[in-house]
Design a protein around this motif. Structure first.
Motif, PDB file in Angstrom:
ATOM      1  N   ASP A 122      -1.677 -17.780 -11.001  1.00 32.01           N
ATOM      2  CA  ASP A 122      -2.432 -17.515  -9.782  1.00 32.01           C
ATOM      3  C   ASP A 122      -2.285 -16.044  -9.403  1.00 32.01           C
ATOM      4  O   ASP A 122      -1.213 -15.593  -8.982  1.00 32.01           O
ATOM      5  N   SER A 123      -3.358 -15.289  -9.556  1.00 36.79           N
ATOM      6  CA  SER A 123      -3.284 -13.848  -9.295  1.00 36.79           C
ATOM      7  C   SER A 123      -3.000 -13.533  -7.829  1.00 36.79           C
ATOM      8  O   SER A 123      -2.540 -12.442  -7.500  1.00 36.79           O
ATOM      9  N   ASN A 124      -3.284 -14.489  -6.934  1.00 35.86           N
ATOM     10  CA  ASN A 124      -3.066 -14.245  -5.500  1.00 35.86           C
ATOM     11  C   ASN A 124      -1.594 -14.332  -5.108  1.00 35.86           C
ATOM     12  O   ASN A 124      -1.209 -13.873  -4.024  1.00 35.86           O
ATOM     13  N   THR A 125      -0.779 -14.921  -5.961  1.00 36.95           N
ATOM     14  CA  THR A 125       0.637 -15.084  -5.633  1.00 36.95           C
ATOM     15  C   THR A 125       1.545 -14.233  -6.515  1.00 36.95           C
ATOM     16  O   THR A 125       2.763 -14.381  -6.468  1.00 36.95           O
ATOM     17  N   LEU A 126       0.962 -13.342  -7.301  1.00 41.59           N
ATOM     18  CA  LEU A 126       1.761 -12.533  -8.216  1.00 41.59           C
ATOM     19  C   LEU A 126       2.601 -11.508  -7.452  1.00 41.59           C
ATOM     20  O   LEU A 126       2.120 -10.855  -6.519  1.00 41.59           O
ATOM     21  N   GLU A 127       3.837 -11.365  -7.859  1.00 40.74           N
ATOM     22  CA  GLU A 127       4.692 -10.290  -7.352  1.00 40.74           C
ATOM     23  C   GLU A 127       4.817  -9.246  -8.457  1.00 40.74           C
ATOM     24  O   GLU A 127       5.552  -9.428  -9.428  1.00 40.74           O
ATOM     25  N   ILE A 128       4.058  -8.180  -8.309  1.00 35.72           N
ATOM     26  CA  ILE A 128       4.034  -7.132  -9.338  1.00 35.72           C
ATOM     27  C   ILE A 128       5.061  -6.065  -8.984  1.00 35.72           C
ATOM     28  O   ILE A 128       4.956  -5.401  -7.949  1.00 35.72           O
ATOM     29  N   LYS A 129       6.038  -5.902  -9.837  1.00 33.75           N
ATOM     30  CA  LYS A 129       7.055  -4.868  -9.636  1.00 33.75           C
ATOM     31  C   LYS A 129       6.605  -3.583 -10.326  1.00 33.75           C
ATOM     32  O   LYS A 129       6.222  -3.595 -11.487  1.00 33.75           O
ATOM     33  N   ASP A 130       6.701  -2.495  -9.584  1.00 31.45           N
ATOM     34  CA  ASP A 130       6.197  -1.203 -10.054  1.00 31.45           C
ATOM     35  C   ASP A 130       7.370  -0.302 -10.436  1.00 31.45           C
ATOM     36  O   ASP A 130       8.167   0.102  -9.593  1.00 31.45           O
ATOM     37  N   TYR A 131       7.466   0.002 -11.738  1.00 29.09           N
ATOM     38  CA  TYR A 131       8.514   0.908 -12.229  1.00 29.09           C
ATOM     39  C   TYR A 131       7.900   2.204 -12.772  1.00 29.09           C
ATOM     40  O   TYR A 131       8.520   2.888 -13.589  1.00 29.09           O
ATOM     41  N   THR A 132       6.695   2.520 -12.342  1.00 25.44           N
ATOM     42  CA  THR A 132       5.997   3.666 -12.930  1.00 25.44           C
ATOM     43  C   THR A 132       6.550   5.016 -12.480  1.00 25.44           C
ATOM     44  O   THR A 132       6.158   6.041 -13.023  1.00 25.44           O
TER      45      THR A 132
ATOM     46  N   ILE B 278       8.135   3.185 -18.042  1.00 26.55           N
ATOM     47  CA  ILE B 278       6.983   3.370 -17.163  1.00 26.55           C
ATOM     48  C   ILE B 278       6.119   2.124 -17.305  1.00 26.55           C
ATOM     49  O   ILE B 278       5.326   1.995 -18.239  1.00 26.55           O
ATOM     50  N   GLU B 279       6.257   1.192 -16.350  1.00 30.26           N
ATOM     51  CA  GLU B 279       5.634  -0.111 -16.526  1.00 30.26           C
ATOM     52  C   GLU B 279       5.451  -0.832 -15.204  1.00 30.26           C
ATOM     53  O   GLU B 279       6.043  -0.484 -14.181  1.00 30.26           O
ATOM     54  N   LEU B 280       4.605  -1.854 -15.277  1.00 32.17           N
ATOM     55  CA  LEU B 280       4.521  -2.878 -14.246  1.00 32.17           C
ATOM     56  C   LEU B 280       5.076  -4.167 -14.830  1.00 32.17           C
ATOM     57  O   LEU B 280       4.960  -4.404 -16.035  1.00 32.17           O
ATOM     58  N   GLU B 281       5.659  -5.013 -13.975  1.00 29.08           N
ATOM     59  CA  GLU B 281       6.258  -6.243 -14.487  1.00 29.08           C
ATOM     60  C   GLU B 281       5.987  -7.407 -13.536  1.00 29.08           C
ATOM     61  O   GLU B 281       6.050  -7.256 -12.317  1.00 29.08           O
ATOM     62  N   VAL B 282       5.687  -8.552 -14.127  1.00 28.05           N
ATOM     63  CA  VAL B 282       5.573  -9.810 -13.399  1.00 28.05           C
ATOM     64  C   VAL B 282       6.474 -10.820 -14.083  1.00 28.05           C
ATOM     65  O   VAL B 282       6.428 -10.972 -15.315  1.00 28.05           O
ATOM     66  N   LYS B 283       7.301 -11.502 -13.289  1.00 25.49           N
ATOM     67  CA  LYS B 283       8.165 -12.558 -13.816  1.00 25.49           C
ATOM     68  C   LYS B 283       7.851 -13.860 -13.103  1.00 25.49           C
ATOM     69  O   LYS B 283       7.835 -13.924 -11.870  1.00 25.49           O
TER      70      LYS B 283
END
Length: 444
Positions: free
Chosen positions: A198-208, A217-222
């Protein structure tokens, strides 16, 4: 140098370790997937790493010179004050055009670089490839064991191929800076949707910002059982924990035979069709040869085969998806490659395979083979047309990749009966539009 490159240099290490040891700040190089002889392994371990050098002593064959005249110093740095317009007028007798382009338009103190054009096409500068350290070689009993499903073949009879500009900004360590986080986020949402998340509930962590030493240099979803990483070069890594079982009817592991992996590919294509998301899916099963334990190492890719011959060639090189197993034959990691080829420089005339072999015999090539001297045309096992997709190149351009059997030194015989094939790269673009001499790598 990122860890995957180093592991590739050291040798026949299972891809699972390469994937696991990836330095995600400098994302995965796809121009070289190597296997290596034991002798080269030992030399690397003791630190005998090669140094690039120019081959200026041998001229190209006469017919090549006549057809594609050499370029004299095509790339120059303008010494004038870049804030003035005091640029020398063009010599009307010259057949080339040039324009002054600042390396960084926001910095008035950066000198302007002269970009040269010949017959309306920009002269191309070939970057020195930092992933070329280490020997790119393949140990097989027969060249057919390398497999692959490269859509190019000599019968296609292409006269022109596109060259693309690399839009990534690099620092002096050849790492991407100022990444396009907006595009990375779009890719993250798209791939998570294709995974059924579900893209509406994603927690995208930004390490850029590069400040977290545990991340590149990345984005991460777990989420439960799935980790998705989107890297600055737009490649995507999907990791399953726990790994996903594959039915026992299929032998899906790094040391499957080519036929076994092709059979497993049929199942994976059907099971993951939504994730692969292609109109016409083509599998590509390839090998990097035998390791020191005489195990064949096999990879599985898919690419889009719809469209023209050129479409297939570009998709095969720039946009494909790789499925990787773990030791237990389970699906562990999926790699999705999304090289940005949105900025085309132009379509360039290309040389033929025969002309590439002429240049190869004249020692105008790139190689990491232990012996610089090309042993002769009769040792060529096969030829492919490939693009260099490493993100630290200024341009993405096509090359002929020639697999050349390298006889053992001093008449020695390999006790296992394996043949060692080194790889030699000759730019497929006419030398008329190549700026500098070819670079070869010294012996180990």
């Amino acid at each position: 140098m990122k860890s995957e490159r180093l592991l590739n240099c050291i040798g026949q290490i299972d891809d699972k370790y390469i994937e696991e040891a990836k330095d995600i700040g400098n994302t995965k190089s796809r121009f070289i997937k190597t296997s290596i002889s034991v002798a080269a392994c030992i030399c690397l371990v003791i630190g005998a790493i090669t140094v690039p050098k120019l081959l200026n002593t041998v001229e190209p064959p006469i017919d090549i010179i006549e057809k594609y005249p050499p370029i004299d110093d095509p790339i120059d740095i303008i010494e004038e004050d870049p804030k003035t317009d005091n640029v020398s007028e063009k010599d009307p007798t010259q057949s080339t055009d040039s324009v002054n382009v600042p390396d960084d338009s926001t910095d008035p103190d950066v000198p302007k670089t002269e970009i040269q054009y010949i017959d309306g096409l920009q002269v191309l500068n070939i970057s020195k490839s930092y992933s070329d350290m280490g020997y790119e070689g393949y140990d097989v009993y027969d060249i057919s064991e390398l497999g692959s499903n490269n859509p190019w073949n000599e019968a296609i009879n292409l006269e022109y191929l596109p060259v693309f500009k690399n839009n990534h900004e690099l620092n002096n360590r050849h790492s991407i800076v100022n990444p396009n986080t907006e595009k990375m986020t779009e890719l993250m949402i798209d791939i998570c949707t294709r995974l059924g998340l579900d893209s509406n509930t994603l927690e995208i962590k930004d390490y850029t910002d590069g400040k977290d030493p545990r991340h590149g240099i990345e984005l991460e979803v777990k989420t439960d059982g799935i980790t998705v990483n989107v890297f600055a070069d737009y490649s995507i890594k999907i990791t399953f924990d726990p790994a996903i079982d594959i039915p026992e009817d299929y032998n899906f592991n790094y040391h499957s035979s080519l036929n076994e992996m092709q059979k497993a590919a049929t199942y994976i294509e059907e099971e993951y069709q939504a994730l692969i998301d292609m109109e016409s899916i083509q599998e590509s099963v390839s090998s990097i040869g035998y390791n020191i334990y005489l195990q064949l190492s096999v990879d599985l890719y898919f690419y889009e085969s719809a469209g023209t011959d050129l479409d297939r060639i570009l998709n095969y090189n720039f946009n494909k998806i790789k499925f990787s197993p773990n030791d237990n034959g389970q699906l562990w990691i999926i790699w999705i490659y999304n090289t940005d080829i949105s900025e085309k420089v132009a379509d360039y005339p290309i040389i033929t395979v025969e002309e590439a072999i002429n240049l190869l015999e004249a020692e105008h090539y790139y190689t990491s083979a232990p012996r610089e001297n090309f042993p002769g045309e009769e040792y060529i096992g096969k030829v492919e047309l490939v693009y260099n997709t490493d993100y630290y190149n200024e341009f993405y351009m096509p090359y002929y990749k020639l697999y050349v059997e390298l006889p053992p030194p001093d008449g020695a015989v390999n006790p296992n009966g394996l043949k060692n094939y080194g790889t030699y790269y000759v730019p497929a673009i006419n030398p008329k539009w190549i700026a500098q001499e070819y670079v070869s790598y010294s012996d180990y």
